[in-house]
Design an enzyme around this catalytic site. Structure first.
Site, mmCIF file in Angstrom:
data_model
loop_
_atom_site.group_PDB
_atom_site.id
_atom_site.type_symbol
_atom_site.label_atom_id
_atom_site.label_comp_id
_atom_site.label_asym_id
_atom_site.label_seq_id
_atom_site.Cartn_x
_atom_site.Cartn_y
_atom_site.Cartn_z
ATOM 1 N N GLY A 194 0.830 -1.194 0.000
ATOM 2 C CA GLY A 194 0.000 0.000 0.000
ATOM 3 C C GLY A 194 0.863 1.241 0.000
ATOM 4 O O GLY A 194 2.078 1.181 -0.230
ATOM 5 N N GLY A 195 0.248 2.377 0.266
ATOM 6 C CA GLY A 195 0.991 3.626 0.233
ATOM 7 C C GLY A 195 2.004 3.755 1.344
ATOM 8 O O GLY A 195 3.056 4.372 1.182
ATOM 9 N N PHE A 196 1.713 3.153 2.511
ATOM 10 C CA PHE A 196 2.575 3.338 3.667
ATOM 11 C C PHE A 196 3.033 2.034 4.305
ATOM 12 O O PHE A 196 3.710 2.058 5.322
ATOM 13 C CB PHE A 196 1.843 4.176 4.726
ATOM 14 C CG PHE A 196 1.389 5.516 4.226
ATOM 15 C CD1 PHE A 196 2.272 6.566 4.110
ATOM 16 C CD2 PHE A 196 0.072 5.710 3.835
ATOM 17 C CE1 PHE A 196 1.855 7.803 3.641
ATOM 18 C CE2 PHE A 196 -0.356 6.930 3.363
ATOM 19 C CZ PHE A 196 0.542 7.994 3.259
ATOM 20 N N VAL A 228 2.465 -5.901 3.186
ATOM 21 C CA VAL A 228 1.906 -7.032 3.927
ATOM 22 C C VAL A 228 2.592 -8.299 3.429
ATOM 23 O O VAL A 228 2.606 -8.583 2.229
ATOM 24 C CB VAL A 228 0.382 -7.136 3.749
ATOM 25 C CG1 VAL A 228 -0.160 -8.304 4.568
ATOM 26 C CG2 VAL A 228 -0.304 -5.838 4.178
ATOM 27 N N LYS A 283 1.630 -6.937 8.602
ATOM 28 C CA LYS A 283 1.607 -5.608 7.986
ATOM 29 C C LYS A 283 2.756 -4.800 8.569
ATOM 30 O O LYS A 283 2.820 -4.570 9.785
ATOM 31 C CB LYS A 283 0.263 -4.936 8.261
ATOM 32 C CG LYS A 283 0.112 -3.551 7.650
ATOM 33 C CD LYS A 283 -1.280 -3.000 7.945
ATOM 34 C CE LYS A 283 -1.472 -1.621 7.342
ATOM 35 N NZ LYS A 283 -2.845 -1.104 7.605
ATOM 36 N N ARG A 324 -14.399 4.491 8.680
ATOM 37 C CA ARG A 324 -14.145 5.583 7.733
ATOM 38 C C ARG A 324 -13.496 5.153 6.409
ATOM 39 O O ARG A 324 -13.175 6.010 5.592
ATOM 40 C CB ARG A 324 -13.292 6.690 8.367
ATOM 41 C CG ARG A 324 -13.921 7.338 9.582
ATOM 42 C CD ARG A 324 -13.392 8.722 9.820
ATOM 43 N NE ARG A 324 -11.952 8.769 9.924
ATOM 44 C CZ ARG A 324 -11.251 9.881 10.052
ATOM 45 N NH1 ARG A 324 -11.881 11.043 10.084
ATOM 46 N NH2 ARG A 324 -9.949 9.842 10.153
ATOM 47 N N ASN A 362 -11.181 -3.770 1.522
ATOM 48 C CA ASN A 362 -10.957 -3.964 2.953
ATOM 49 C C ASN A 362 -11.846 -5.042 3.548
ATOM 50 O O ASN A 362 -11.982 -5.143 4.769
ATOM 51 C CB ASN A 362 -11.176 -2.647 3.706
ATOM 52 C CG ASN A 362 -10.008 -1.696 3.540
ATOM 53 O OD1 ASN A 362 -8.901 -2.116 3.193
ATOM 54 N ND2 ASN A 362 -10.240 -0.415 3.769
ATOM 55 N N ASP A 411 -8.233 -3.240 8.066
ATOM 56 C CA ASP A 411 -7.676 -1.914 7.787
ATOM 57 C C ASP A 411 -8.430 -0.805 8.517
ATOM 58 O O ASP A 411 -9.148 -0.005 7.909
ATOM 59 C CB ASP A 411 -7.648 -1.634 6.286
ATOM 60 C CG ASP A 411 -6.634 -0.535 5.944
ATOM 61 O OD1 ASP A 411 -6.091 0.080 6.897
ATOM 62 O OD2 ASP A 411 -6.403 -0.290 4.765
#
Length: 488
Positions: free
Chosen positions: A25-27, A30, A45, A138, A144, A157
């Site tokens: 992912g962006g940050f 996994v 992760k 959110r 997810n 997530d």
């Protein structure tokens, strides 16, 4: 074209053997590891080194703590451990779900209506569980939603979750535009429970249609295009003949433009899907909610005994239509009528038969007392008592309205008038009804195109004569008959 970054090397974790990369992912990345003892595969992760600043670390720790509070739920990914690797990167060790996530599935296969409803109900239980302890996800979206070895959806997530019931303004960091609620794009809007309900409805819609709700197969789908449609356009029809109109109506309400037009809770959304299951004569899916009734008996001398003899099941089945966000408290049962007075001590010459009869009588009374206690406790907890998995008949509780009370009256005095050079404005009055009502509308004769409307005013921008139909909707999802009017 943006070049995809290479994954970071997997960290060395004592007692675990690296197998392969699962995703990036962006940050974070996994990875799949094999744990030596106990022997099992786990997903790990790992936060990127360049993203391991103090703020990112705090958010990562918050995610671990949030998921740990929720991971006992059968539809939330289980967290096993969190730590920092020898190279300084924080990592989160969690349940490995080997099957494709819902984003992969909806793009590669046609998901059956019955399965999509079942997934929606189970996710509604997961989201309601989070909301009851003040956690907003959110970022609910198909990617997810993982799938366990047993075929259950598992929400994951919680990286941008917040511990709050509503947050005004603020950044929508990491939100996924196609499934985000309209208020997420306004600077001063309150983002609360309604945002998760919208995203949950949009996720179920996506599984059914095979595309996100406002994705145009023939037009541009930039971020600005999607945001404009999410904010202004009506929810498009799913376009599946096997999806009943009632299911479309449930999803349209869940994705209402204004939060107050949506279901008041994730649990009420799940119960609306259960009613669609009942209508379609499908097997019933349980709405898994936490059982907090045992906490209400802490001060009772018989607490342990009550837990042992009458522990309530933690699922809500079809027909449980209460929208309360917290299960009703359990109280100790009232004392029963006094039993017969104990006879005075008998002399040594008492007949043996009479002496044997007294212990038998005590045993019988004890059995009766146990049954009475269990029945009373079950009655006090009836909103959360499940009916049989295969039953299609709701359990007869006081909170289930009769047919007369369930169906609301239609809007009163519907009429339309065109303003000079402007749209046609339709207005109506709210009918007499004890509960809260919202409204849906459609162009007359156009089936499966229902859209929600806030308040009792509707503007339709059309140059010709327009005929609309408007129906009342209760907070439990029941629809009235349609009122109709034309104006031009």
């Amino acid at each position: 074209m943006v070049k995809k970054r290479p994954p970071a090397p997997p960290p060395e974790i004592p007692g675990f053997e690296f197998i392969r990369l699962l995703g990036s992912g962006g940050f974070s990345d996994v990875f799949l590891y094999e744990q030596e003892l106990p022997r099992r595969r786990v997903a790990v992760k790992v936060l990127l080194a360049q993203a391991s600043g103090e703020t990112a670390r705090q958010q990562f720790v918050a995610e671990a703590n949030l998921m740990a509070q929720l991971s006992t739920h059968p539809s939330i990914v289980t967290i096993y451990h969190a730590d920092t690797a020898a190279d300084g990167r924080p990592y989160l060790m969690m349940e490995y779900c080997p099957r494709p996530n819902m984003s992969v599935r909806y793009r590669s296969e046609r998901i059956a209506v019955a399965e999509a409803i079942r997934i929606g109900i189970r996710l509604a239980g997961a989201v309601e569980t989070a909301h009851r302890i003040g956690i907003l996800h959110r970022d609910i979206k198909p990617a997810n939603v993982l799938t366990t070895d047993y075929g259950w959806p598992a929400l994951t997530d919680f990286g941008i979750s917040v511990v709050s019931t509503a947050t005004p303004g603020g950044e929508a960091v990491g939100m996924s535009i196609p499934w985000a609620a309209p208020e997420f794009f306004a600077d001063d809007a309150v983002r609360g429970v309604g945002g998760d309900i919208y995203s949950l409805g949009a996720t179920v819609y996506t599984l059914l249609k095979g595309a996100s709700p406002f994705e145009d197969p023939d037009g541009p789908n930039s971020a600005l295009d999607l945001i404009t449609r999410i904010e202004r356009s009506a929810v498009p029809p799913i376009g599946r003949p096997d999806a009943p109109a009632s299911l479309e109506s449930v999803l349209v309400r869940a994705m209402a433009k204004r939060p107050e037009g949506r279901y008041p809770s994730a649990a009420s959304f799940g119960r609306a899907l259960q009613r669609v299951e009942q209508e379609m004569q499908l097997s019933q899916t349980s709405l898994d909610l936490p059982d907090t009734s045992w906490a209400q008996t802490e001060g009772s001398e018989d607490t342990d005994d009550l837990r042992t003899r009458a522990r309530m099941v933690t699922t809500v089945q079809q027909g449980m239509v209460s929208d309360s966000s917290v299960p009703p408290p359990i109280s100790a049962p009232p004392p029963g009528p006094a039993g017969p007075a104990a006879p005075p001590p008998q002399p040594n010459g008492e007949e043996p038969e009479k002496r044997r009869r007294w212990p038998a009588l005590l045993a019988s009374l004890a059995v009766v007392a146990v049954i009475v206690v269990v029945v009373i406790i079950g009655a006090l907890n009836s909103p959360d008592v499940p009916i049989n998995e295969t039953s299609t008949t709701p359990a007869p509780t006081e909170e289930i309205p009769t047919d007369t009370l369930e169906i609301p009256p239609p809007p009163v005095g519907l009429e339309g008038e065109r303003s000079p050079g402007g749209p046609i404005r339709f207005t109506w009055a709210a009918p007499e009804w004890e509960g809260e009502l919202t409204y849906i509308w459609r162009i007359q004769g156009e089936q499966n195109t229902e859209r929600t409307v806030g308040g009792t005013t509707l503007d339709v921008d059309d140059p010709g004569t327009v005929c609309v139909e408007v129906a009342s909707v209760t907070d439990r999802g029941s629809l009235s008959e349609y009122a109709s009017a034309c104006a031009g």
